[in-house]
Design an enzyme around this catalytic site. Structure first.
Site, PDB file in Angstrom:
ATOM      1  N   ARG A 244       0.858  -1.178   0.000  1.00  0.00           N
ATOM      2  CA  ARG A 244       0.000   0.000   0.000  1.00  0.00           C
ATOM      3  C   ARG A 244       0.898   1.233   0.000  1.00  0.00           C
ATOM      4  NH1 ARG A 244      -3.544  -2.759  -1.450  1.00  0.00           N
ATOM      5  NH2 ARG A 244      -5.622  -3.069  -0.522  1.00  0.00           N
ATOM      6  N   GLU A 273      -2.884   8.010  -4.319  1.00  0.00           N
ATOM      7  CA  GLU A 273      -3.169   7.167  -5.459  1.00  0.00           C
ATOM      8  C   GLU A 273      -4.423   7.681  -6.148  1.00  0.00           C
ATOM      9  OE1 GLU A 273      -3.715   2.595  -5.389  1.00  0.00           O
ATOM     10  OE2 GLU A 273      -1.683   3.053  -4.703  1.00  0.00           O
ATOM     11  N   HIS A 292      -1.300   0.288  -9.676  1.00  0.00           N
ATOM     12  CA  HIS A 292      -1.955  -0.627  -8.728  1.00  0.00           C
ATOM     13  C   HIS A 292      -2.613  -1.797  -9.478  1.00  0.00           C
ATOM     14  CE1 HIS A 292      -3.932  -0.744  -4.460  1.00  0.00           C
ATOM     15  NE2 HIS A 292      -3.716  -1.962  -4.934  1.00  0.00           N
TER      16      HIS A 292
HETATM   17  C1  GLV Z   1      -5.375  -4.875  -3.872  1.00  0.00           C
HETATM   18  O1  GLV Z   1      -4.647  -3.991  -3.633  1.00  0.00           O
HETATM   19  C2  GLV Z   1      -5.858  -5.799  -2.899  1.00  0.00           C
HETATM   20  O2  GLV Z   1      -5.730  -5.541  -1.689  1.00  0.00           O
HETATM   21  O3  GLV Z   1      -6.411  -6.829  -3.297  1.00  0.00           O
END
Ligand code: GLV
Length: 331
Positions: A244, A273, A292
Site C-alpha cells: 500500500r 493514489e 496498482h
Molecule cells: C489490492 O490492492 C488488494 O488488496 O487486493
C-alpha cells in the site's frame, strides 16, 4: 423480497462475479445497482449509490468510514473486491453490525509475480531500456550501457512474510538469493523450509540489495519506510512496494531516489493514489510505477469477482460469508 434487498456495486467488475449478482436479481432475490463509470463514485455519489442498500460490493478506492455507515443503518455487508481492506473502517463496521469481507488467497501468487516483475524491471532498468530503444538511441552494443544490479545471489529483504511475502520468497529461491524477512509473527517452519532468516527491520534494511514490502496498511505500518529507514539502506538498493502506498513516505522516497540514497524503486502503489501525473517520481529514470495492478491477471480478477460476489450473497442470505474479516460482528 428484491424490493427491500438493494445491492450496490461500486464499479463494473468482471462478469464472472457480476453474473452471480445478476442471476440473484433475475430471481427477484435482490435489486442490483452497478456504478457504470470508469472513475469511482465521489463521496456524495457513493452516498447516493449506497442509499437504502443492504449489501455493497466495494473497491479499494471507496472509503467506507463511520459517516458512510451511520448514514445507512440497514447495511448488512460490505464485500471488498480486494484482499486489503484499509479503505474500510472495520471497527466502525463491527460496531454498526456490518459484515466486512475480502478476497484472500486467490491473488497471492499473481501479486507475488508482479512484485517480482517490478523487482526485475527496476533492478535491470527494463523500462528505461525500452524507452531508450523507442527514442531511437540504440546505436551500438555498449560495454557500460544501462548497467543494472544482479538479482541472482543478491540479498532480498521481505517486509511482511504473510501469504504474498511467502510466495515472493519462494520465487527468490530460483535466483539463489539470500532471503531475510521482518515480521512480528514468525513462521519458523516456513522459514526453515525456504531458508529465510528473520531479522530486525534495521538489519534487513542494512543488508538487503532488494527490499520488498508485503505488509498490510495499519497504523503501525503507516510510513514504515521514511527518511531514516531509507538512509539505512544500501545506496545500491532497490525498494519494491506492491503493498500500500502509505507504507512509504512519498516525499522521503522522492528525495532518496533523487539524491542517490537508494538506487531505484519499483512501485505498484503510491501515496496518494493515483500519483499526480506531474509528480517528480513519475519522471525519474530509476523509478518504475504501475497503476496498482498487482492482482490484475484475467484469471485472478475473475476469481476475485466470484469471491466478492459470493461473500456478499452469503451474507444477504443469512449465511456466514466464507471470507469474513470481522467475525466479532456475528457475536
Ligand atoms: C489490492 O490492492 C488488494 O488488496 O487486493
Amino acid at each position: 423480497m428484491g424490493e427491500n434487498v438493494r445491492v450496490a456495486v461500486t464499479r463494473v467488475i468482471p462478469d464472472a462475479g457480476l453474473n452471480l449478482l445478476r442471476d440473484a436479481a433475475q430471481a427477484g432475490e435482490i435489486e442490483l445497482e452497478i456504478w457504470p463509470h470508469e472513475l469511482p463514485p465521489q463521496n456524495d455519489e457513493l452516498a447516493g449509490l449506497l442509499r437504502g442498500a443492504t449489501g455493497a460490493l466495494t473497491l479499494v478506492s471507496d472509503r467506507i468510514d463511520g459517516a458512510v455507515l451511520d448514514a445507512e443503518p440497514q447495511l448488512k455487508v460490505v464485500s471488498n473486491f480486494a484482499v486489503g481492506f484499509d479503505n474500510i473502517d472495520v471497527d466502525a463496521a463491527t460496531a454498526h453490525g456490518v459484515m466486512v469481507c475480502n478476497t484472500p488467497g486467490v491473488l497471492t501468487e499473481t501479486t507475488a509475480d508482479m512484485a517480482w516483475a517490478l523487482l526485475m524491471a527496476a533492478g535491470r532498468r527494463i523500462v528505461e531500456a525500452s524507452d531508450y530503444v523507442r527514442a531511437g538511441n540504440w546505436k551500438t552494443w555498449g560495454p557500460t550501457l544501462l548497467l543494472g544490479h544482479d538479482i541472482h545471489h543478491a540479498t532480498l529483504g521481505i517486509i511482511g512474510l504473510g501469504r504474498i511475502g511467502k510466495e515472493v520468497a519462494k520465487r527468490a529461491r530460483g535466483f539463489d538469493m539470500e532471503i531475510l524477512a521482518y515480521d512480528e509473527y514468525q513462521d519458523e517452519t516456513f522459514a526453515a523450509e525456504l531458508g529465510v532468516t528473520y531479522v530486525s527491520l534495521d538489519e534487513l534494511l542494512a543488508r538487503s540489495d532488494f527490499v520488498t514490502l508485503h505488509c498490510a496498511l495499519t497504523p503501525e505500518t503507516q510510513q514504515l519506510i521514511g527518511r531514516e529507514e531509507l538512509a539505512k539502506m544500501k545506496s545500491s538498493a532497490v525498494l519494491i512496494n506492491a503493498a500500500r502506498g502509505p507504507v512509504v513516505d512519498t516525499d522521503a522516497l522522492t528525495e532518496a531516489l533523487r539524491d542517490g540514497v537508494i538506487w531505484a524503486a519499483g512501485l505498484d502503489v503510491t501515496d496518494p493514489e493515483p500519483i499526480q501525473p506531474d509528480h517528480p517520481l513519475v519522471f525519474m529514470e530509476n523509478v518504475v510505477i504501475a497503476p496498482h495492478i498487482a492482482s490484475a491477471s484475467v484469471d485472478t480478477r475473475d476469481k476475485m469477482a466470484v469471491m466478492a460476489a459470493t461473500n456478499l450473497l452469503q451474507a444477504i442470505r443469512g449465511e456466514r460469508p466464507t471470507h469474513l474479516v470481522n467475525p466479532d460482528v456475528l457475536g
